[in-house]
Write a protein that holds these residues in place. Sequence first.
Motif, mmCIF file in Angstrom:
data_model
loop_
_atom_site.group_PDB
_atom_site.id
_atom_site.type_symbol
_atom_site.label_atom_id
_atom_site.label_comp_id
_atom_site.label_asym_id
_atom_site.label_seq_id
_atom_site.Cartn_x
_atom_site.Cartn_y
_atom_site.Cartn_z
ATOM 1 N N LEU A 1 8.520 -7.809 9.578
ATOM 2 C CA LEU A 1 8.659 -6.630 8.724
ATOM 3 C C LEU A 1 8.942 -5.382 9.552
ATOM 4 C CD1 LEU A 1 8.431 -5.311 5.938
ATOM 5 C CD2 LEU A 1 5.950 -5.216 6.265
ATOM 6 N N LEU A 2 8.254 -5.248 10.701
ATOM 7 C CA LEU A 2 8.474 -4.094 11.571
ATOM 8 C C LEU A 2 9.885 -4.094 12.140
ATOM 9 C CD1 LEU A 2 5.142 -3.793 13.610
ATOM 10 C CD2 LEU A 2 5.791 -2.647 11.492
ATOM 11 N N PRO B 1 1.540 4.277 1.410
ATOM 12 C CA PRO B 1 2.308 5.193 2.275
ATOM 13 C C PRO B 1 3.284 4.526 3.235
ATOM 14 C CG PRO B 1 0.039 5.906 2.109
ATOM 15 C CD PRO B 1 0.117 4.575 1.420
ATOM 16 N N PHE B 2 2.940 3.359 3.766
ATOM 17 C CA PHE B 2 3.820 2.703 4.729
ATOM 18 C C PHE B 2 5.124 2.225 4.110
ATOM 19 C CE2 PHE B 2 -0.100 1.228 7.295
ATOM 20 C CZ PHE B 2 -0.284 2.518 7.743
ATOM 21 N N PHE B 3 5.088 1.948 2.821
ATOM 22 C CA PHE B 3 6.231 1.312 2.179
ATOM 23 C C PHE B 3 6.932 2.197 1.156
ATOM 24 C CE2 PHE B 3 2.965 -2.112 2.870
ATOM 25 C CZ PHE B 3 3.524 -2.593 4.046
ATOM 26 N N GLU B 4 6.507 3.453 1.029
ATOM 27 C CA GLU B 4 7.039 4.302 -0.023
ATOM 28 C C GLU B 4 8.518 4.623 0.153
ATOM 29 O OE1 GLU B 4 5.380 8.422 2.073
ATOM 30 O OE2 GLU B 4 4.553 7.729 0.183
ATOM 31 N N ASP C 1 10.366 2.315 10.628
ATOM 32 C CA ASP C 1 9.606 3.465 10.136
ATOM 33 C C ASP C 1 8.168 3.073 9.814
ATOM 34 O OD1 ASP C 1 11.764 5.092 10.393
ATOM 35 O OD2 ASP C 1 12.309 5.085 8.275
ATOM 36 N N ILE C 2 7.965 1.834 9.395
ATOM 37 C CA ILE C 2 6.617 1.361 9.094
ATOM 38 C C ILE C 2 5.765 1.383 10.352
ATOM 39 C CG2 ILE C 2 5.264 -0.638 8.336
ATOM 40 C CD1 ILE C 2 7.565 -1.389 6.508
ATOM 41 N N PHE C 3 6.360 0.964 11.464
ATOM 42 C CA PHE C 3 5.624 0.953 12.735
ATOM 43 C C PHE C 3 5.189 2.362 13.129
ATOM 44 C CE2 PHE C 3 5.653 1.443 17.373
ATOM 45 C CZ PHE C 3 4.639 0.543 17.713
ATOM 46 N N ILE C 4 6.075 3.336 12.944
ATOM 47 C CA ILE C 4 5.747 4.721 13.298
ATOM 48 C C ILE C 4 4.550 5.202 12.491
ATOM 49 C CG2 ILE C 4 6.576 7.099 13.326
ATOM 50 C CD1 ILE C 4 7.843 5.291 15.430
ATOM 51 N N LEU D 1 -3.313 -8.613 9.121
ATOM 52 C CA LEU D 1 -3.486 -7.220 8.718
ATOM 53 C C LEU D 1 -3.987 -7.227 7.280
ATOM 54 C CD1 LEU D 1 -2.806 -4.083 9.136
ATOM 55 C CD2 LEU D 1 -0.648 -4.630 8.007
ATOM 56 N N TYR D 2 -4.950 -6.337 6.976
ATOM 57 C CA TYR D 2 -5.555 -6.308 5.647
ATOM 58 C C TYR D 2 -5.287 -4.963 4.959
ATOM 59 C CZ TYR D 2 -8.242 -10.264 7.458
ATOM 60 O OH TYR D 2 -8.616 -11.453 8.006
ATOM 61 N N ILE D 3 -4.933 -5.014 3.677
ATOM 62 C CA ILE D 3 -4.814 -3.836 2.837
ATOM 63 C C ILE D 3 -5.798 -3.997 1.677
ATOM 64 C CG2 ILE D 3 -3.310 -2.487 1.321
ATOM 65 C CD1 ILE D 3 -0.949 -3.333 2.992
#
Length: 227
Positions: A114-115, A11-14, A120-123, A49-51
Motif C-alpha cells: 500500500l505504501l 486521515p491516512f486515506f482521505e 503520501d500515506i507513509f508521510i 498494523l491495527y486501526i
Amino acid sequence: MIDVHFLRHFPFFEHLKEDELAEIAPLFITRKYEKGANVFFEEEEGDELYIIKSGVVKIYRDDNAREIILAIFREGDFFGEMAVLQNERVRSASARTLEKSTLYVLKRYDFISLLNRSPDIFIKILETALDRLRKANELITDLTILDARTRIVRMILRLTENHGLQNREGTLIDLKLTHQQMADMTGTVRETVTKILLDLQNQRLIRIDKKKIIIRDINKLTQMLET
C-alpha cells in the motif's frame, strides 16, 4: 473487510479516490476483542498494523512487575506501526483492550504494498510516529524529574488533547479511567492519585463523574505547572 465509509474518513486515506479505496479495503481483516483482552505482547514478533473501529486500547510496558501506560487509543486511532515499519518486527510495547473493541488489521506485506502505491500515506504515518515519539520523551521526562502532583496534573491536561470535549461545565475527558490506571500512567501509586484528585476536586478545579474527569478551570490547572 474494513468499512469503506470509515476508510474514506480516516486521515491516512482521505486523499485516495473511490476506486483506490475499493481496492485496498479487502486487504483489511476484522477482529473483535472482549474487554481486557491482549492484542499483542512486548518483545514478540509482529507483522500487523491495527486501526480501531470501536473501543479503547492501552499501550503499555512492564517495568519491575508493574505496568507503565504509554498511551491510550480509541476509535479512529491506529497502533502497531513500528513493527511493520521496522525489519526486526519486534513489538516495543504491549497492547490490551480497556473496553470491548473491534479492530481492523492490515498485514505487513499488504501494508508495504500500500505504501509503494501511495507514498503520501507513509508521510502521514511518519508524522504521527514522530509526534508519538516526542510525547513518549515528554513522558519519560515527567517520570524522572517531576513530583507526583505535577505528573498527575500534566497527565490530565495531556488527556484533553485526544479525549477532551467541551461542555457547559468545562472540558470533559471522554475516557473512563480508574485510579490505578492513572497511577500506571504517571509512575505513582493508586493512593497518591486518589489523594491528589480529591485535592483538585476540593479546589473546584476538576470534578469526577462516573470515572470521567471534567476540568472545570483549565487555565488555573495549567497555571499550577508554572508555579
